[in-house]
Enzyme design. Structure first.
Site, PDB file in Angstrom:
ATOM      1  CD  GLU A  94      -2.776  -1.307   2.398  1.00  0.00           C
ATOM      2  OE1 GLU A  94      -3.900  -1.793   2.236  1.00  0.00           O
ATOM      3  OE2 GLU A  94      -2.353  -0.952   3.501  1.00  0.00           O
ATOM      4  CB  CYS A 107       3.164   7.610   3.075  1.00  0.00           C
ATOM      5  SG  CYS A 107       3.563   6.369   4.294  1.00  0.00           S
ATOM      6  CB  CYS A 114       7.595  -5.176   8.461  1.00  0.00           C
ATOM      7  SG  CYS A 114       8.924  -4.112   9.091  1.00  0.00           S
ATOM      8  CB  CYS A 118       7.032  -2.369  15.788  1.00  0.00           C
ATOM      9  SG  CYS A 118       8.663  -1.850  15.250  1.00  0.00           S
ATOM     10  CB  CYS A 121       3.638  -1.704  13.470  1.00  0.00           C
ATOM     11  SG  CYS A 121       3.589  -1.321  11.715  1.00  0.00           S
ATOM     12  CB  CYS A 339       1.702   6.017  11.023  1.00  0.00           C
ATOM     13  SG  CYS A 339       2.711   7.181  10.187  1.00  0.00           S
TER      14      CYS A 339
HETATM   15  N1  SAH Z   1       9.842   0.732   9.545  1.00  0.00           N
HETATM   16  C1  SAH Z   1       9.948   2.145   9.449  1.00  0.00           C
HETATM   17  C2  SAH Z   1       8.926   2.784   8.545  1.00  0.00           C
HETATM   18  C3  SAH Z   1       7.511   2.285   8.625  1.00  0.00           C
HETATM   19  S1  SAH Z   1       6.565   2.705  10.037  1.00  0.00           S
HETATM   20  C4  SAH Z   1       9.904   2.765  10.842  1.00  0.00           C
HETATM   21  O1  SAH Z   1       9.737   2.026  11.814  1.00  0.00           O
HETATM   22  O2  SAH Z   1      10.111   3.960  10.981  1.00  0.00           O
HETATM   23  C5  SAH Z   1       6.260   4.416   9.897  1.00  0.00           C
HETATM   24  C6  SAH Z   1       5.939   5.089  11.212  1.00  0.00           C
HETATM   25  O3  SAH Z   1       4.668   4.652  11.733  1.00  0.00           O
HETATM   26  C7  SAH Z   1       6.934   4.774  12.312  1.00  0.00           C
HETATM   27  O4  SAH Z   1       7.265   5.932  13.018  1.00  0.00           O
HETATM   28  C8  SAH Z   1       6.181   3.826  13.189  1.00  0.00           C
HETATM   29  O5  SAH Z   1       6.682   3.780  14.478  1.00  0.00           O
HETATM   30  C9  SAH Z   1       4.788   4.388  13.103  1.00  0.00           C
HETATM   31  N2  SAH Z   1       3.736   3.480  13.523  1.00  0.00           N
HETATM   32  C10 SAH Z   1       3.733   2.131  13.461  1.00  0.00           C
HETATM   33  N3  SAH Z   1       2.571   1.638  13.954  1.00  0.00           N
HETATM   34  C11 SAH Z   1       1.827   2.715  14.320  1.00  0.00           C
HETATM   35  C12 SAH Z   1       0.524   2.877  14.870  1.00  0.00           C
HETATM   36  N4  SAH Z   1      -0.252   1.824  15.108  1.00  0.00           N
HETATM   37  N5  SAH Z   1       0.097   4.129  15.112  1.00  0.00           N
HETATM   38  C13 SAH Z   1       0.855   5.198  14.818  1.00  0.00           C
HETATM   39  N6  SAH Z   1       2.075   5.117  14.291  1.00  0.00           N
HETATM   40  C14 SAH Z   1       2.572   3.881  14.048  1.00  0.00           C
END
Ligand code: SAH
Length: 347
Positions: A94, A107, A114, A118, A121, A339
């Site tokens: 996406e 974006c 991935c 995390c 996420c 995000c």
């Molecule tokens: N892997 C990279 C890029 C993808 S995530 C990274 O970790 O930076 C992009 C952003 O979204 C990151 O800052 C991540 O911490 C944030 N993110 C992930 N899950 C989220 C959620 N459920 N709510 C808000 N931000 C989130």
């Protein structure tokens, strides 16, 4: 024969020129075809109207042009657009277009699923299926640039690698895509308008600094206390904060480019003073700013956004210590485009 055909966009310009020379043609023909493939985003050889019919036939017998296809486009009530993008092997990623009065930001995704884990996420739940190729990253940008012109009457202004995947775990392809995005034969965008967001892979941050990429760096920090960070981002066990900090110092010494920390404040996880103080201390390592981002719930419900007071406490403590802080509101939540919500639900 058909199965042996290679993806022509996997070739560099030089390789394409050499191919034409090996066919008894001029290397200049390679440059022409390269331009069709990249700056003109041709999907078929037929479109290459300044190339002779015989040459186009010859190309067709030797190569394919793999191209992404925007399978489904959703528009949020706030104007955000989410594309479900089909890849040549039927997998889906996406990408999102985020319009604001001043800019339109793409974006983009760097992996299918991935590599990291995390806990908050949605993409992490998919696991990593494969890395995206440079052309698949580039095509997402082109698709969003077209949508930006069509719906907002202006070209794309910024790119953030904050879609699916960990860009620094697909380093070579991400860098090749950026090279195309910034080159004159591609989109000619300034690297200063491109941000790589990483969960923090120290070795790769150093490599990025060494390669003088001129892009901006954002780090998803979320906690500056090892025990807490390891709980929510388990790979922190392997890459602890000490190593991350050292890599960031190295980055700043080489690039003089300020780092952005992305940080979510969650109820009962980091909504307390010692956690905010740890962030303040971490911020002293190198010039930086902090983006306090809103939590976008994913379906499992383990994490909850902290109270407005807790966010204000962070904001105050950071400001009192002279650290720039912004509170970022989510965009596109109603279509799961915010995000951390990208999980191919619509696919
Ligand atoms: N892997 C990279 C890029 C993808 S995530 C990274 O970790 O930076 C992009 C952003 O979204 C990151 O800052 C991540 O911490 C944030 N993110 C992930 N899950 C989220 C959620 N459920 N709510 C808000 N931000 C989130």
């Amino acid at each position: 024969m058909k199965n042996d055909r290679k993806d022509i966009r996997a070739l560099t310009k030089k390789q394409l020129q050499e191919f034409f020379v090996s066919q008894g043609d001029k290397s200049f023909r390679g440059s022409q075809v390269y331009e069709w493939l990249w700056s003109k985003s041709a999907h078929t050889f037929e479109e290459m109207t300044n190339i002779s019919k015989e040459t186009r036939e010859m190309l067709k017998n030797n190569f394919v042009i793999n191209h992404i296809r925007v399978d489904q486009m959703q528009r949020s009530s706030d104007g955000t657009i989410k594309n479900a993008v089909k890849l040549h092997d039927s997998l889906t990623v996406e990408s999102v277009l985020i319009p604001t009065p001043k800019r339109t930001t793409a974006c983009v995704s760097s992996q299918v699923g991935c590599s990291l884990d995390c806990q908050f996420c949605a993409t992490a739940k998919l696991k990593r299926m494969r890395n995206l190729n440079p052309d698949e990253i580039y095509d997402q940008v082109v698709a969003i640039d077209n949508e930006s012109r069509l719906y907002f009457d202006k070209p794309l202004s910024n790119i953030v690698f904050m879609g699916m995947g960990e860009p620094l775990m697909n380093y070579n392809n991400v860098m090749k895509a950026i090279e195309k995005i910034t080159s004159k034969e591609g989109l000619g965008m300034s690297p200063k308008r491109i941000t790589i967001s990483t969960s923090g892979v120290p070795k790769m941050i150093k490599k990025l600094a060494d390669d003088e990429a001129k892009i901006k760096l954002a780090v998803s920090l979320h906690s500056a206390i090892d025990e807490v960070r390891t709980k929510i981002m388990p790979f922190n066990e392997t890459f602890p904060l000490k190593d991350l900090k050292e890599a960031l110092e190295y980055w700043y010494a080489k690039t003089k480019s300020r780092i952005t920390y992305e940080y979510i404040v969650w109820k009962d996880i980091n909504d307390n003073r010692p956690a905010a103080q740890a962030l303040v201390d971490f911020c002293k390592a190198v010039p930086c700013k902090v983006n306090l981002i809103e939590y976008n719930p994913i379906d499992d419900g383990h994490f909850q956004q902290a109270s407005a007071e807790a966010t204000a406490m962070y904001q105050n403590m950071l400001e009192r210590n002279g650290i720039t802080v912004t509170v970022r509101r989510s965009r596109g939540k109603d279509i799961d485009a915010a995000c951390g919500q990208l999980a191919n639900k619509s696919a």
